[in-house]
Scaffold this active site. Structure first.
Site, PDB file in Angstrom:
ATOM      1  N   ASP A   5      55.921  -6.711 -26.649  1.00 48.00           N
ATOM      2  CA  ASP A   5      54.567  -6.859 -26.127  1.00 48.00           C
ATOM      3  C   ASP A   5      53.750  -5.659 -26.612  1.00 48.00           C
ATOM      4  OD1 ASP A   5      53.570  -8.758 -23.498  1.00 48.00           O
ATOM      5  OD2 ASP A   5      52.282  -7.041 -23.957  1.00 48.00           O
ATOM      6  N   ASN A  61      55.209 -16.488 -28.454  1.00 48.44           N
ATOM      7  CA  ASN A  61      54.433 -16.934 -27.299  1.00 48.44           C
ATOM      8  C   ASN A  61      53.029 -16.357 -27.224  1.00 48.44           C
ATOM      9  OD1 ASN A  61      54.048 -17.685 -24.380  1.00 48.44           O
ATOM     10  ND2 ASN A  61      54.299 -15.470 -24.148  1.00 48.44           N
ATOM     11  N   TYR A  69      40.185 -21.250 -30.264  1.00 45.51           N
ATOM     12  CA  TYR A  69      41.506 -21.347 -29.615  1.00 45.51           C
ATOM     13  C   TYR A  69      42.050 -22.761 -29.756  1.00 45.51           C
ATOM     14  CZ  TYR A  69      44.884 -21.069 -25.693  1.00 45.51           C
ATOM     15  OH  TYR A  69      46.000 -21.095 -24.902  1.00 45.51           O
ATOM     16  N   LYS A  74      45.451 -23.560 -31.718  1.00 44.75           N
ATOM     17  CA  LYS A  74      46.618 -24.149 -31.050  1.00 44.75           C
ATOM     18  C   LYS A  74      47.006 -25.482 -31.689  1.00 44.75           C
ATOM     19  CE  LYS A  74      47.633 -21.011 -27.914  1.00 44.75           C
ATOM     20  NZ  LYS A  74      48.921 -20.302 -27.927  1.00 44.75           N
ATOM     21  N   THR A  94      48.876 -17.666 -14.509  1.00 43.30           N
ATOM     22  CA  THR A  94      49.176 -16.361 -15.113  1.00 43.30           C
ATOM     23  C   THR A  94      47.932 -15.483 -15.007  1.00 43.30           C
ATOM     24  OG1 THR A  94      48.393 -16.889 -17.334  1.00 43.30           O
ATOM     25  CG2 THR A  94      50.670 -17.474 -16.847  1.00 43.30           C
TER      26      THR A  94
HETATM   27  N1  NAD Z   1      48.176 -19.702 -18.742  1.00 43.10           N
HETATM   28  C1  NAD Z   1      47.788 -20.872 -19.191  1.00 43.10           C
HETATM   29  O1  NAD Z   1      47.159 -21.694 -18.469  1.00 43.10           O
HETATM   30  C2  NAD Z   1      48.106 -21.300 -20.599  1.00 43.10           C
HETATM   31  C3  NAD Z   1      47.858 -22.621 -20.967  1.00 43.10           C
HETATM   32  C4  NAD Z   1      48.144 -23.031 -22.250  1.00 43.10           C
HETATM   33  C5  NAD Z   1      48.687 -22.140 -23.163  1.00 43.10           C
HETATM   34  N2  NAD Z   1      48.905 -20.859 -22.786  1.00 43.10           N
HETATM   35  C6  NAD Z   1      49.474 -19.968 -23.793  1.00 43.10           C
HETATM   36  O2  NAD Z   1      50.647 -19.367 -23.270  1.00 43.10           O
HETATM   37  C7  NAD Z   1      50.869 -18.110 -23.918  1.00 43.10           C
HETATM   38  C8  NAD Z   1      51.084 -17.039 -22.878  1.00 43.10           C
HETATM   39  O3  NAD Z   1      49.919 -16.979 -22.057  1.00 43.10           O
HETATM   40  P1  NAD Z   1      49.943 -16.383 -20.586  1.00 43.10           P
HETATM   41  O4  NAD Z   1      48.995 -17.206 -19.802  1.00 43.10           O
HETATM   42  O5  NAD Z   1      51.347 -16.193 -20.133  1.00 43.10           O
HETATM   43  O6  NAD Z   1      49.236 -14.979 -20.884  1.00 43.10           O
HETATM   44  P2  NAD Z   1      49.309 -13.565 -20.102  1.00 43.10           P
HETATM   45  O7  NAD Z   1      47.989 -12.927 -20.351  1.00 43.10           O
HETATM   46  O8  NAD Z   1      49.778 -13.723 -18.704  1.00 43.10           O
HETATM   47  O9  NAD Z   1      50.430 -12.792 -20.926  1.00 43.10           O
HETATM   48  C9  NAD Z   1      50.247 -12.557 -22.288  1.00 43.10           C
HETATM   49  C10 NAD Z   1      51.076 -11.365 -22.723  1.00 43.10           C
HETATM   50  O10 NAD Z   1      50.893 -11.230 -24.145  1.00 43.10           O
HETATM   51  C11 NAD Z   1      50.635  -9.860 -24.439  1.00 43.10           C
HETATM   52  N3  NAD Z   1      49.879  -9.791 -25.690  1.00 43.10           N
HETATM   53  C12 NAD Z   1      48.570 -10.075 -25.874  1.00 43.10           C
HETATM   54  N4  NAD Z   1      48.232  -9.891 -27.166  1.00 43.10           N
HETATM   55  C13 NAD Z   1      49.349  -9.482 -27.801  1.00 43.10           C
HETATM   56  C14 NAD Z   1      49.654  -9.147 -29.150  1.00 43.10           C
HETATM   57  N5  NAD Z   1      48.701  -9.166 -30.100  1.00 43.10           N
HETATM   58  N6  NAD Z   1      50.920  -8.806 -29.463  1.00 43.10           N
HETATM   59  C15 NAD Z   1      51.876  -8.758 -28.514  1.00 43.10           C
HETATM   60  N7  NAD Z   1      51.664  -9.064 -27.209  1.00 43.10           N
HETATM   61  C16 NAD Z   1      50.411  -9.425 -26.869  1.00 43.10           C
HETATM   62  C17 NAD Z   1      49.897  -9.326 -23.228  1.00 43.10           C
HETATM   63  O11 NAD Z   1      49.982  -7.913 -23.143  1.00 43.10           O
HETATM   64  C18 NAD Z   1      50.613 -10.053 -22.088  1.00 43.10           C
HETATM   65  O12 NAD Z   1      51.736  -9.332 -21.640  1.00 43.10           O
HETATM   66  C19 NAD Z   1      49.643 -17.893 -24.821  1.00 43.10           C
HETATM   67  O13 NAD Z   1      49.939 -18.325 -26.129  1.00 43.10           O
HETATM   68  C20 NAD Z   1      48.593 -18.795 -24.210  1.00 43.10           C
HETATM   69  O14 NAD Z   1      47.622 -19.180 -25.156  1.00 43.10           O
HETATM   70  C21 NAD Z   1      48.637 -20.407 -21.523  1.00 43.10           C
END
Ligand code: NAD
Length: 253
Positions: free
Chosen positions: A39, A92, A158, A162, A193
């Site tokens: 991370d 991720n 985005y 995706k 999240t």
């Molecule tokens: N939460 C949702 O509703 C949702 C829905 C669809 C898709 N997603 C996708 O799920 C994945 C995770 O999202 P989440 O909601 O758990 O996010 P989150 O913000 O809770 O966690 C994301 C993590 O990624 C880290 N991060 C950010 N940029 C980074 C980088 N350049 N390199 C390394 N680490 C990095 C952050 O520090 C954080 O710890 C993402 O790809 C997001 O697009 C989330």
């Protein structure tokens, strides 16, 4: 069947310090994998590795910006040097915030596409040779329902990025199938999240979930992790190139 199906396997998770990545890292560790936690948040990343080790698992943290090739190269090298190889990877990292088509700047576009699409490509690029050397493996990329359906709460860059992740997954799956490496992706719907909590309060989250997801509630990060774990398991041995929607029944439109 053993409850530690990933004993002897090395798993790498990007964006592991929070949300869906954190849930997946814990799930890999509970099932016996050695986990390389990665991370840009050092504090939370180190804390997660410590938590896994305190629970009897094996993990280490390495800071890596998944959009930066040099960081990804040294991350994958760490899997090889510290743990002897790489078998499972959950690419991720991704990021979005709500802005209309007209409000998005070129900088917003570039950043969004870098985090959401360049990062999983860079990860696959450098993971695949080490997985081949390790005798095969499984990769899961994180896409999104925003790449499948119209999601006005996400921005256009985005959504495009995706959708790109879904197609990159199909491409990679076909390219490496003969190497005993499977590549799939998950498309979460609205998941509880910090990324979501930054933009929507609890009532707004529930309203959006009720509107878009027929099951009618927000998804928990562990429910997305469950799909990731299955895709990495021997139960999914003939599944590759697929996009699994974890979205409470939300459909493409
Ligand atoms: N939460 C949702 O509703 C949702 C829905 C669809 C898709 N997603 C996708 O799920 C994945 C995770 O999202 P989440 O909601 O758990 O996010 P989150 O913000 O809770 O966690 C994301 C993590 O990624 C880290 N991060 C950010 N940029 C980074 C980088 N350049 N390199 C390394 N680490 C990095 C952050 O520090 C954080 O710890 C993402 O790809 C997001 O697009 C989330």
């Amino acid at each position: 069947m053993t409850d530690r199906p990933f004993d002897g396997k090395v798993a790498l998770v990007t964006g592991a310090a929070a949300g869906i990545g954190r849930a997946a890292a814990l799930a890999f560790a509970e099932r016996g994998a050695v986990v390389l936690v990665s991370d840009i948040d050092d504090t939370a990343g180190e804390a997660l590795a410590t938590e896994i080790e305190a629970a009897g698992g094996r993990a280490c943290f390495q800071r890596a910006d998944a959009t930066a090739e040099a960081d990804v190269v040294s991350l994958v090298a760490r899997a090889r040097s510290t743990f002897g190889g790489l078998h499972l990877a959950f690419n991720n990292v991704g990021f979005s915030w709500g802005r209309g088509i007209g409000d998005l700047t070129v900088e917003d576009w570039d950043r969004t596409v870098a985090v959401s699409m360049r990062a999983p490509w860079l990860c696959m690029k450098h993971e695949l040779p080490v997985m081949r050397e390790s005798g095969g493996g499984a990769i899961v990329n994180t896409a999104s329902m925003a790449g499948v359906a119209y999601a006005p709460e996400a921005n256009i860059a985005y959504s495009a990025a995706k959708a790109g992740v879904i197609q990159m997954t199909r491409y990679a799956a076909n390219a490496v199938a003969a190497d005993h490496i499977r590549v799939n992706c998950v498309s979460p719907g609205l998941t509880r999240t910090a990324a979501v909590e930054r933009f929507l309060d609890a009532r707004q989250q529930q309203e959006l979930a009720a509107q878009t997801q027929p099951i009618g509630r927000i998804i928990e990060p562990s429910e997305v992790a469950d799909a990731v774990i299955w895709l990495c398991s021997s139960g999914a041995a003939m599944v590759t190139g697929e996009n699994i929607c974890v979205a409470g029944g939300q459909q493409a439109r």
